[in-house]
Motif scaffolding. Structure first.
Motif, short mmCIF file in Angstrom:
data_model
loop_
_atom_site.label_atom_id
_atom_site.label_comp_id
_atom_site.label_asym_id
_atom_site.label_seq_id
_atom_site.Cartn_x
_atom_site.Cartn_y
_atom_site.Cartn_z
N THR A 1 0.98 -1.07 0.16
CA THR A 1 0.18 0.26 -0.06
C THR A 1 0.72 1.29 -0.11
OG1 THR A 1 0.40 0.46 2.44
CG2 THR A 1 -1.80 -1.00 1.29
N ARG A 2 -0.11 2.48 0.09
CA ARG A 2 0.98 3.65 -0.43
C ARG A 2 1.81 3.92 1.47
NH1 ARG A 2 1.71 8.32 -2.50
NH2 ARG A 2 2.37 10.15 -1.00
N HIS A 3 1.45 3.30 1.81
CA HIS A 3 1.80 3.48 3.28
C HIS A 3 2.95 2.17 3.92
CE1 HIS A 3 0.02 7.83 3.66
NE2 HIS A 3 -1.04 6.75 3.91
N THR A 4 3.11 1.40 2.99
CA THR A 4 3.96 0.47 3.52
C THR A 4 5.16 0.51 3.96
OG1 THR A 4 2.88 -0.95 1.77
CG2 THR A 4 5.37 -1.60 2.82
N THR A 5 5.94 0.08 5.56
CA THR A 5 7.30 0.94 5.82
C THR A 5 8.02 0.32 4.92
OG1 THR A 5 7.22 -0.39 7.73
CG2 THR A 5 6.22 0.89 7.84
N VAL A 6 9.78 0.38 4.66
CA VAL A 6 10.51 -0.59 4.92
C VAL A 6 10.38 -1.96 5.34
CG1 VAL A 6 12.25 1.85 3.13
CG2 VAL A 6 12.55 0.83 5.18
N GLU A 7 10.41 -1.73 7.37
CA GLU A 7 10.54 -2.69 7.92
C GLU A 7 9.63 -3.71 7.21
OE1 GLU A 7 9.50 -1.99 12.15
OE2 GLU A 7 10.26 -4.00 12.19
N GLN A 8 7.93 -3.50 6.73
CA GLN A 8 7.32 -4.20 6.08
C GLN A 8 7.86 -5.06 4.80
OE1 GLN A 8 3.89 -1.63 6.30
NE2 GLN A 8 3.31 -1.82 8.56
N ALA A 9 8.61 -3.71 3.69
CA ALA A 9 8.58 -4.35 2.44
C ALA A 9 9.77 -5.54 3.14
CB ALA A 9 8.89 -3.37 1.02
N GLY A 10 10.47 -5.21 3.74
CA GLY A 10 12.14 -6.18 4.03
C GLY A 10 12.99 -5.47 3.41
N GLU A 11 13.86 -6.59 2.95
CA GLU A 11 15.54 -5.79 1.95
C GLU A 11 15.00 -6.05 0.72
OE1 GLU A 11 18.51 -8.15 2.73
OE2 GLU A 11 19.93 -6.43 1.34
N ALA A 12 14.42 -6.64 0.69
CA ALA A 12 13.81 -7.05 -1.35
C ALA A 12 13.33 -6.31 -1.46
CB ALA A 12 13.78 -9.29 -1.53
N GLY A 13 11.57 -6.55 -0.86
CA GLY A 13 10.96 -4.99 -1.84
C GLY A 13 11.29 -3.91 -1.79
N THR A 14 12.24 -3.31 -0.72
CA THR A 14 12.96 -1.77 -0.72
C THR A 14 13.69 -2.04 -1.81
OG1 THR A 14 12.67 -2.10 1.70
CG2 THR A 14 14.42 -0.12 0.70
N ILE A 15 14.35 -3.01 -2.43
CA ILE A 15 15.20 -2.99 -3.26
C ILE A 15 14.28 -2.81 -4.64
CG2 ILE A 15 17.53 -3.93 -4.22
CD1 ILE A 15 18.81 -5.00 -1.57
N ALA A 16 13.75 -3.27 -4.45
CA ALA A 16 12.78 -4.13 -5.56
C ALA A 16 11.92 -2.63 -6.01
CB ALA A 16 11.81 -4.53 -5.50
N ALA A 17 11.20 -1.60 -4.61
CA ALA A 17 11.02 -0.57 -5.07
C ALA A 17 11.92 0.67 -5.92
CB ALA A 17 10.27 0.20 -4.32
N ILE A 18 12.95 0.36 -5.25
CA ILE A 18 13.90 1.37 -6.00
C ILE A 18 14.42 1.43 -7.19
CG2 ILE A 18 16.36 1.85 -5.84
CD1 ILE A 18 16.24 1.72 -2.82
N ARG A 19 14.62 -0.23 -7.48
CA ARG A 19 14.71 -0.73 -8.68
C ARG A 19 13.93 -0.57 -9.81
NH1 ARG A 19 16.95 -6.65 -9.79
NH2 ARG A 19 17.20 -5.77 -11.35
N SER A 20 12.44 -0.19 -9.05
CA SER A 20 11.45 -0.12 -10.18
C SER A 20 11.17 1.61 -9.82
CB SER A 20 9.85 -0.31 -9.84
OG SER A 20 9.29 0.11 -10.11
N ALA A 21 11.31 2.09 -8.95
CA ALA A 21 11.71 3.91 -9.25
C ALA A 21 12.75 4.21 -10.17
CB ALA A 21 11.80 4.43 -8.01
N ALA A 22 13.65 3.14 -10.53
CA ALA A 22 15.49 3.75 -11.29
C ALA A 22 15.80 2.70 -11.92
CB ALA A 22 16.00 4.51 -10.18
#
Lengths: 327, 327
Positions: A2-23
């Motif tokens: 969701t829009r308010h997912t935290t990096v802790e909830q997303a975890g390392e893989a989810g956070t990296i995926a968000a960065i790679r999708s944004a850039a």
């Protein structure tokens, strides 16, 4: 997510995926990035900067997207100040676990957006947890051909001092933000104030400024990051010369005068000590590179006078000299 | 500066001077570093890591020198895991103002010492103030010739799984430190415990491990950073294969068994999930590269079974799979 997912909830893989999708970058995603772009007869240029929330940026003033843009600008300015062409970025983030993932995505979008005009992209990084939000960006670049890099020690007596881009805008923008207390309190209909604030939050560099200066025979170069007098003093000191700035060439323009009137700030202080514009300043003993303007002359350093100033304005010691201190 | 000078007292220039003196490089000191070392027909490799005190290291366990060594090892391991040769480092530090300058100098000495055997050096960086101590290190390297890099997606069915260097030592060392509570409480006369603790605090890589594997025709490579099962699972997943590890090849050695006896720790957990050894693990369909040993085989992934394991040990799902989580 969701829009308010935290990096802790997303975890390392989810956070990296968000960065790679944004850039997005086809190079990103292995243990290390391999850059194919090295031309023959070229050298690598590299630089790094680290930004701490509350000290180098505030989300009350800047959006996460703008923080990403600014981080790229200050790193790429260093690559350009060597005469190089930026090619790639690595992003390392230490973040509190409750940081919204969308904030990190916006930061990465800002990085991607600022890098795109250079043909550069985010090719790797690291994400870890910490109390402070700390962003470390590393820029790589290329220096083609056998000509020397634009170092700090190449200024010679009689060379012109040159600059490209606005000087003092970033400091004016910060003063405006501090005067009004937050980004949203800055009058929306005052386009000059808005433009200066934007320049503080997300200065945009023109690609090619470094390679153009090197091709035109510039003798030294740096970027206006800590303050004009402070940065030119480093060139003067390393080169064993004195730099005299022309007050007419540096006189605050109408935008700065308007901002000074609205805030009570001192436009000369912005010009001489503000820094963070990441415009390029340097010297040349050849023709002016395209889009550069003369702002002073290199003089002999009075080496019999231990108090001789490395930088003067109209022949006088400047009233303001203090630049940004990192520690 | 006295032994107890803080970075705040030393200021930015004093702190940078201390780092440059601890890790000397003739390239360091301009806006960006220019690397002359690019051979013709070579590509650049780059990687970054960020370390936060209290999360990635503790001065109760590791000296600042060791933290510097470990930071280099984990970055250079990533360069080697692509088949590359490390050439240069950039160091960005965010530090509390009351940090002793000597701590930063020791950190830089550790970096210099660990980089030296590679012919690599610290060529630039940034220093800023923050609440946490955060260290961001970026490694650059060179990938010579036209052969492919050692990516994560090259493992093929029938390839051997290979490794070089100890596996599980770092986790054993951490368990020992946690068991005894601090570095100085670990029995001085127990050389095995001391050696494992050293491996945790400052793992030392052998130069050339990556280039040797690439030259010998390895098909994929990574380093054991998050845990053996976790890291090999990434290779298996990216390559669309399953990896079966040979339990005899991974069986804890006498040193690990001794440490397990002294601490009550589980040596198989150290081997399979510990990580942080920064040893190289990968696959090959050719001869064993020098100093590598076989530790398993690449199998077909049972694609009709959604619960098929990417990594098995002796044909069974491993009892331990959880690796290090960054967030």
């Amino acid at each position: 997510m969701t829009r308010h997912t935290t990096v802790e909830q997303a975890g390392e893989a989810g956070t990296i995926a968000a960065i790679r999708s944004a850039a997005p970058s086809s190079i990103n995603g292995d243990d290390a990035a391999v850059l194919d772009s090295t031309a023959s007869n070229s050298r690598q240029v590299c630089s790094t900067d680290i930004l701490v929330r509350g000290r180098h940026f505030r989300f009350r003033y800047s959006s996460p997207f703008e923080v990403g843009v600014k981080a790229v600008s200050q790193n790429f300015a260093d690559i350009q100040a060597m005469g190089g062409r930026p090619t790639a970025l690595l992003l390392a983030i230490a973040t509190p676990g409750d940081m919204e993932l969308e904030t990190i995505s916006e930061l990465a979008r800002g990085i991607h957006s600022a890098a795109a005009p250079f043909g550069a992209e985010l090719v790797g990084g690291d994400v870890v947890r910490s109390k402070d939000l700390v962003i470390s960006l590393t820029a790589l670049g290329e220096l083609g051909g056998p000509a020397a890099a634009l170092t700090l020690d190449g200024a010679g007596v009689g060379h012109q001092v040159i600059a490209t881009g606005p000087i003092g805008y970033s400091a004016a923008g910060l003063c405006i933000l501090e005067h009004f207390g937050s980004r949203k309190s800055v009058p929306q209909d005052d386009h000059i104030l808005q433009k200066l604030v934007s320049w503080h939050c997300a200065p945009e560099l023109e690609p090619g400024r470094g390679t153009v200066a090197r091709a035109a025979g510039a003798s030294s170069m740096t970027d206006n990051s800590d303050g004009l007098v402070a940065d030119l003093s480093v060139i003067a000191q390393r080169s064993g010369v004195s730099i005299d700035l022309n007050p007419e060439a540096l006189a605050p323009d109408d935008m700065l005068l308007h901002a000074a009137e609205r805030t009570g700030g001192d436009p000369w202080e912005w010009v001489l000590t503000g820094g963070e514009d990441h415009t390029l300043v340097g010297t040349t003993d050849s023709r002016l590179p395209a889009n550069y303007r003369p702002i002073g002359m290199v003089r002999r350093l009075a080496d019999d006078d231990p108090n001789a100033a490395f930088v003067t304005v109209g022949g006088e010691k400047p009233a303001y000299t203090k630049g940004w201190q990192s520690l």
